[in-house]
Motif scaffolding. Structure first.
Motif, PDB file in Angstrom:
ATOM      1  N   LEU A   1      44.977  27.915  82.392  1.00 53.54           N
ATOM      2  CA  LEU A   1      45.200  27.849  83.823  1.00 53.54           C
ATOM      3  C   LEU A   1      46.624  27.374  84.084  1.00 53.54           C
ATOM      4  O   LEU A   1      47.130  26.483  83.420  1.00 53.54           O
ATOM      5  N   SER A   2      47.260  27.988  85.060  1.00 57.10           N
ATOM      6  CA  SER A   2      48.594  27.571  85.486  1.00 57.10           C
ATOM      7  C   SER A   2      48.570  27.442  86.993  1.00 57.10           C
ATOM      8  O   SER A   2      47.646  27.924  87.669  1.00 57.10           O
ATOM      9  N   LYS A   3      49.596  26.815  87.539  1.00 66.07           N
ATOM     10  CA  LYS A   3      49.666  26.642  88.989  1.00 66.07           C
ATOM     11  C   LYS A   3      49.661  27.990  89.703  1.00 66.07           C
ATOM     12  O   LYS A   3      48.972  28.173  90.714  1.00 66.07           O
ATOM     13  N   SER A   4      50.394  28.951  89.175  1.00 69.26           N
ATOM     14  CA  SER A   4      50.458  30.265  89.806  1.00 69.26           C
ATOM     15  C   SER A   4      49.107  30.978  89.755  1.00 69.26           C
ATOM     16  O   SER A   4      48.706  31.624  90.737  1.00 69.26           O
ATOM     17  N   ARG A   5      48.392  30.862  88.629  1.00 65.87           N
ATOM     18  CA  ARG A   5      47.071  31.496  88.527  1.00 65.87           C
ATOM     19  C   ARG A   5      46.062  30.849  89.466  1.00 65.87           C
ATOM     20  O   ARG A   5      45.240  31.542  90.088  1.00 65.87           O
ATOM     21  N   VAL A   6      46.129  29.532  89.572  1.00 63.79           N
ATOM     22  CA  VAL A   6      45.202  28.824  90.457  1.00 63.79           C
ATOM     23  C   VAL A   6      45.459  29.215  91.913  1.00 63.79           C
ATOM     24  O   VAL A   6      44.524  29.485  92.671  1.00 63.79           O
TER      25      VAL A   6
ATOM     26  N   PRO B   1      39.666  26.797  89.482  1.00 67.42           N
ATOM     27  CA  PRO B   1      39.457  25.775  88.442  1.00 67.42           C
ATOM     28  C   PRO B   1      38.112  25.060  88.554  1.00 67.42           C
ATOM     29  O   PRO B   1      37.698  24.670  89.651  1.00 67.42           O
ATOM     30  N   HIS B   2      37.471  24.928  87.419  1.00 66.15           N
ATOM     31  CA  HIS B   2      36.239  24.147  87.365  1.00 66.15           C
ATOM     32  C   HIS B   2      36.593  22.665  87.470  1.00 66.15           C
ATOM     33  O   HIS B   2      37.624  22.228  86.930  1.00 66.15           O
ATOM     34  N   PRO B   3      35.789  21.851  88.158  1.00 64.99           N
ATOM     35  CA  PRO B   3      36.131  20.431  88.351  1.00 64.99           C
ATOM     36  C   PRO B   3      35.915  19.562  87.127  1.00 64.99           C
ATOM     37  O   PRO B   3      36.192  18.361  87.160  1.00 64.99           O
ATOM     38  N   LYS B   4      35.471  20.150  86.034  1.00 66.55           N
ATOM     39  CA  LYS B   4      35.087  19.390  84.847  1.00 66.55           C
ATOM     40  C   LYS B   4      36.206  18.493  84.319  1.00 66.55           C
ATOM     41  O   LYS B   4      35.972  17.360  83.917  1.00 66.55           O
ATOM     42  N   ALA B   5      37.424  19.003  84.294  1.00 67.84           N
ATOM     43  CA  ALA B   5      38.509  18.246  83.679  1.00 67.84           C
ATOM     44  C   ALA B   5      39.844  18.779  84.145  1.00 67.84           C
ATOM     45  O   ALA B   5      39.933  19.769  84.861  1.00 67.84           O
ATOM     46  N   ASP B   6      40.905  18.111  83.740  1.00 66.78           N
ATOM     47  CA  ASP B   6      42.243  18.585  84.042  1.00 66.78           C
ATOM     48  C   ASP B   6      42.621  19.676  83.054  1.00 66.78           C
ATOM     49  O   ASP B   6      41.826  20.110  82.233  1.00 66.78           O
ATOM     50  N   ALA B   7      43.880  20.128  83.154  1.00 66.54           N
ATOM     51  CA  ALA B   7      44.310  21.256  82.308  1.00 66.54           C
ATOM     52  C   ALA B   7      44.258  20.935  80.831  1.00 66.54           C
ATOM     53  O   ALA B   7      44.175  21.819  79.999  1.00 66.54           O
TER      54      ALA B   7
END
Length: 411
Positions: free
Chosen positions: A7-12, A189-195
């Motif tokens: 995941l990247s900022k642009s993809r999110v 993004p799933h809320p499970k964890a950070d990147a």
């Protein structure tokens, strides 16, 4: 499948924009440019159009209540994926009947998808941004609303040039939703964890109860101000003899105003604060709402559409960003409460405006009422600015007193 990797900022942000195109663009905004076509081809009346809009907003409320009442972020993530699917299904279902009650049901479900999808996606994105040390701003994400408006208007106009009827239009929208649902499904993004896969604890900064209540009332007013123009703008423009055929153009201009404006108002909020930025958006939106009531000039009507587009999405973006920053551990919960206030006004407004238009022959009175409610909202925002100053002053005084008590006495 949970797409935490790569995941990247642009993809999110792209996933958020695609999610808005599906759940807000297709499930909500497609109805606005399609309304005159459905009226012409199916005999749908102004009052009937108002009832369908109200059913959509009742669904909007149910979606908000669901998002606000759920505590599990994982369940919200799964619900968002369900909303992507239902946005496609309800668009297809519209072509299988002309029964007003079935249409109302489909618009109700689409409304649930619109609000629930927007709130949950916004909350998940904001949480991911904060956890990954990015600015907690949603302007880029909410540019998806402006893109949605442009897409829906251009699709309707393009298909009309190909002589597509209302049924073919709905089916095409369903196909568009299915395409854009893919990146939204993969990269929200799933809320499970950070990147990096590491769970983090985020501290909330809740406002006072008085602040929250006034903010809710102010956002209620914004909801009323928004819904009349957003639902009936195409019909309002088509009602002027000199502007016949220009309704979809006005809808496109709203989108053109909305797309860059949310990013612009993010920058304004950085410099002057969110509340002062909201004063600007409320004031300009009042002007944008009133212009069609006084002029049938194409230039002024398009100016109204541009201003309206550049402010109503900014109001949503600024308020929901504020709400999320108050509760970054679970942004969608307070966002849901705020959107509940926004949506409450939208249940009665379309029906009342539809009946007034049918009785009086135009939308002028509905626009006057809408602008008046926005003026009340502007006054409430000004009250919030004063309240914020007072609360900050009280906190400063309390901190000074605490420092004085803790300071060692001279020997």
């Amino acid at each position: 499948m949970i797409m935490l990797n790569n995941l990247s900022k642009s993809r999110v942000y792209l996933a958020g924009i695609c999610s808005l195109i599906v759940t807000v663009g297709v499930a909500r905004f497609s109805y606005t440019p399609l309304l005159p076509i459905m009226q012409a081809e199916t005999g749908l009346t102004d009052a009937g159009g108002g009832w369908l809009a109200t059913a959509n907003y009742m669904g909007y409320m149910l979606g908000v209540l669901t998002a606000a009442s759920m505590n599990s972020l994982h369940h919200k993530y799964l619900l968002h994926q369900l909303y992507l699917i239902l946005s496609v299904i309800t668009s297809i279902a519209m072509v299988f009947t002309t029964d007003i009650y079935l249409w109302s049901f489909f618009r109700l479900v689409a409304g649930i998808c619109a609000s629930g999808g927007m709130i949950i996606a916004s909350g998940l994105i904001l949480k991911w941004l904060v956890m990954n040390k990015y600015r907690g701003e949603l302007g880029v994400h909410f540019a998806g609303i402006g893109i949605s408006i442009i897409f829906t208007a251009l699709i309707v106009e393009g298909l009309l040039m190909l002589s597509a009827d209302w049924e073919q239009q709905w089916l095409f929208f369903a196909g568009v939703a299915a395409v854009f649902a893919v990146p939204a499904w993969l990269w929200i993004p799933h809320p499970k964890a950070d990147a990096n896969g590491q769970a983090q604890v985020i501290k909330d900064n809740p406002p006072s109860k008085t602040f929250s209540r006034i903010m809710l009332l102010a956002y209620f007013c914004a909801g009323y101000g928004y819904v009349v123009s957003a639902t009936f703008i195409v019909d309002i423009v088509e009602g002027f003899a000199a502007l016949e055929g220009k309704g979809p153009l006005a809808f496109v201009v709203i989108g053109l105003g909305a797309m860059p404006a949310v990013i612009f108002w993010d920058r304004v909020a950085r410099k002057v604060g969110y509340l002062k930025a909201l004063i600007g958006t409320y004031g300009l939106q009042i002007f944008g709402i009133m212009v069609p009531a006084f002029s049938d000039s194409l230039v002024f009507v398009l100016l109204s559409a541009l201003i309206f587009g550049g402010t109503f999405v900014a109001c949503v973006s600024l308020v929901l960003t504020m709400a999320g920053q108050f509760y970054p551990s679970n942004p969608a919960k307070f966002m849901g409460k705020m959107t509940l206030a926004y949506g409450t006004a939208q249940i009665l407004a379309p029906v009342c405006t539809g009946y007034l238009a049918e009785a009086l022959g135009d939308y002028s009175l509905g626009l006057y009422i809408s602008a008046a409610v926005m003026v009340v909202g502007l006054v409430l925002i000004l009250c919030l600015v004063m309240l914020e100053k007072r609360e900050l002053s009280q906190l400063s005084e309390a901190a000074m007193e605490s420092n004085e008590l803790e300071a060692p006495k001279p020997s």
